[in-house]
Write a protein that holds these residues in place. Structure first.
Motif, mmCIF file in Angstrom:
data_model
loop_
_atom_site.group_PDB
_atom_site.id
_atom_site.type_symbol
_atom_site.label_atom_id
_atom_site.label_comp_id
_atom_site.label_asym_id
_atom_site.label_seq_id
_atom_site.Cartn_x
_atom_site.Cartn_y
_atom_site.Cartn_z
ATOM 1 N N ALA A 123 2.933 78.779 56.587
ATOM 2 C CA ALA A 123 3.624 80.003 56.151
ATOM 3 C C ALA A 123 2.790 80.771 55.128
ATOM 4 O O ALA A 123 2.727 82.010 55.186
ATOM 5 C CB ALA A 123 4.983 79.642 55.562
ATOM 6 N N GLU A 124 2.146 80.053 54.215
ATOM 7 C CA GLU A 124 1.299 80.722 53.220
ATOM 8 C C GLU A 124 0.120 81.426 53.883
ATOM 9 O O GLU A 124 -0.235 82.551 53.505
ATOM 10 C CB GLU A 124 0.799 79.690 52.200
ATOM 11 C CG GLU A 124 1.894 79.179 51.273
ATOM 12 C CD GLU A 124 1.494 77.928 50.508
ATOM 13 O OE1 GLU A 124 0.313 77.503 50.645
ATOM 14 O OE2 GLU A 124 2.347 77.375 49.782
ATOM 15 N N CYS A 125 -0.481 80.784 54.873
ATOM 16 C CA CYS A 125 -1.590 81.418 55.595
ATOM 17 C C CYS A 125 -1.119 82.656 56.350
ATOM 18 O O CYS A 125 -1.800 83.694 56.368
ATOM 19 C CB CYS A 125 -2.227 80.419 56.565
ATOM 20 S SG CYS A 125 -3.154 79.097 55.765
ATOM 21 N N LEU A 126 0.036 82.562 56.985
ATOM 22 C CA LEU A 126 0.561 83.702 57.739
ATOM 23 C C LEU A 126 0.991 84.836 56.807
ATOM 24 O O LEU A 126 0.844 86.019 57.145
ATOM 25 C CB LEU A 126 1.714 83.258 58.624
ATOM 26 C CG LEU A 126 1.361 82.226 59.709
ATOM 27 C CD1 LEU A 126 2.582 81.906 60.560
ATOM 28 C CD2 LEU A 126 0.217 82.698 60.580
ATOM 29 N N ASP A 127 1.512 84.489 55.623
ATOM 30 C CA ASP A 127 1.841 85.520 54.625
ATOM 31 C C ASP A 127 0.587 86.296 54.240
ATOM 32 O O ASP A 127 0.605 87.539 54.162
ATOM 33 C CB ASP A 127 2.433 84.882 53.366
ATOM 34 C CG ASP A 127 3.844 84.353 53.574
ATOM 35 O OD1 ASP A 127 4.476 84.718 54.585
ATOM 36 O OD2 ASP A 127 4.302 83.562 52.721
ATOM 37 N N ALA A 128 -0.494 85.558 53.992
ATOM 38 C CA ALA A 128 -1.756 86.203 53.614
ATOM 39 C C ALA A 128 -2.305 87.049 54.759
ATOM 40 O O ALA A 128 -2.840 88.146 54.540
ATOM 41 C CB ALA A 128 -2.774 85.146 53.201
#
Length: 395
Positions: A123-128
């Protein structure tokens, strides 16, 4: 029968233009002629090439074939024994001594417990990605950081060290570095791991490497084990995520099926592992004369096992060259077979299931940002096949 066995001059490496997911055409042709062929290794020695599913699987499970690094017979190339702890290139009992302390730490149950953390990292990677988009390199933004963060956490690599550590790991794993760069990067990773082992001995934390300091393994052996875990847990999964995303984007009907039925993700992961087979080649050396497919493999002869053609064998799979996320047949050899079957396979499955599901859910209009033929692929000579850069867009 031996007189009729097909001969391959050297290991085929060229894939057909426009077919980045298929094995080299000459390899496929060799398999069509029969499951075993004569081959001349790069160093000049005579050997055998096995391309059929059943025969590859039988060699991987046969203790008469060794995985010891120093026994690999490639002619002019003299190969030293595996370093202490690098158990993938050893036979029993040494192999089991190193593998046994790890087995309980990579069970299906324990890897499933990691799912929540993999979901957070994804999720953090996709947010970025969303913040930086709508055009990014999916390798740098998604495929590389997810397994890199997870394996660093499993090994207990401090957050502040991960940037330089991963840079050196990428350098010696990507197959593109020159000799000097490769040696320097490899030495830097070895030095770092030696320091990390010492730190875990002195101050254990909540990670696999700290747990292993309670075993009878020496610091040098722990460094070797850490290197194997790093190689197995990072490079292969990175390239499965990247090449898998590329394959789905190039097969829109399969992508649509997976979007419409998210529960297909388990089957889709197994199918991508079979279809792509990024760890495409293994080697074994005969410890004694072995009859195989009507020929005699002489003791000391090295056999090349073609995993990607085995996983495309029409005698094992219906329509093997078709990517089908609903495929029922499993039993692929992407994680090898026998005593050397990949220890981290369940972790790779968790990462792939979570990552693909989240990516397709977050970006329903994801597409390639360049023509498919311009996607930058790893050279076929790299140990692990994959994508170097995958520009994508959405919206």
């Amino acid at each position: 029968m031996s007189e009729s066995v097909h001969t391959v001059a050297a290991m085929p490496t060229e894939r057909r233009p426009g077919c980045p997911f298929d094995p080299p055409e000459a390899l496929m042709e060799a398999r069509e002629r029969g499951p075993i062929s004569r081959i001349t290794h790069l160093g000049g020695s005579a050997g055998w090439l096995v391309t059929g599913y059943d025969m590859v699987r039988s060699v991987l499970a046969d203790p008469r074939f060794s995985n010891r690094k120093e026994l690999m017979n490639f002619g002019d190339f003299e190969i030293p024994p595996a370093a202490p702890g690098e158990f993938l290139l050893m036979d029993d009992p040494q192999h089991s001594r190193y593998r046994k302390p790890l087995v309980g730490r990579f069970t299906v149950r324990r890897m499933r417990l990691l799912t929540e953390r993999v979901e957070q990292v994804t999720a953090e990677c996709l947010d970025a990605m969303e913040k930086a988009g709508p055009g990014v390199d999916l390798v740098a933004a998604f495929a590389r950081p997810i397994p890199a963060i997870i394996i660093c956490e499993l090994l207990g690599v401090p957050y502040e060290d991960r940037g330089s550590f991963q840079e050196n790991v990428d350098m010696f794993m990507n197959g593109e570095a020159g000799d000097e760069e490769l040696i320097a990067a490899y030495a830097a990773v070895q030095d770092y791991l030696a320091g990390l082992v010492a730190a875990k001995r002195a101050n254990p934390t909540d990670d696999v490497l700290s747990e292993l300091t309670d075993s009878d393994l020496t610091d040098e052996e722990l460094r070797g084990v850490s290197l194997i875990l790093l190689a197995a847990g990072l490079d292969t999964t990175t390239n499965m995520l990247a090449l898998g995303a590329f394959a789905l984007l190039r097969h829109p009907e399969q992508l649509a099926a997976l979007r419409a039925e998210p529960a297909l993700v388990d089957k889709a992961v197994e199918e991508l592992l079979r279809y792509l087979s990024v760890a495409k080649t293994f080697w074994r050396t005969a410890l004694e004369d072995v009859e195989l497919g009507g020929v005699t493999i002489k003791a000391g002869t090295t056999v090349t096992l073609s995993i990607n053609t085995a996983n495309r064998d029409p005698e094992r799979y219906a329509d093997p060259d078709v990517l089908d996320v609903r495929r029922q047949e499993s039993g692929h050899l992407a994680f090898s077979h026998g005593v050397h079957q990949c220890l981290g396979q369940q972790l790779a499955r968790v990462e792939m299931r979570v990552a693909f599901s989240a990516l397709l859910g977050r970006f329903p209009t994801l597409r390639l940002a360049v023509p498919a033929e311009e996607v930058d692929l790893r050279p076929e000579t790299a140990d692990i096949y994959g994508v170097k850069r995958l520009p994508v867009a959405w919206g």
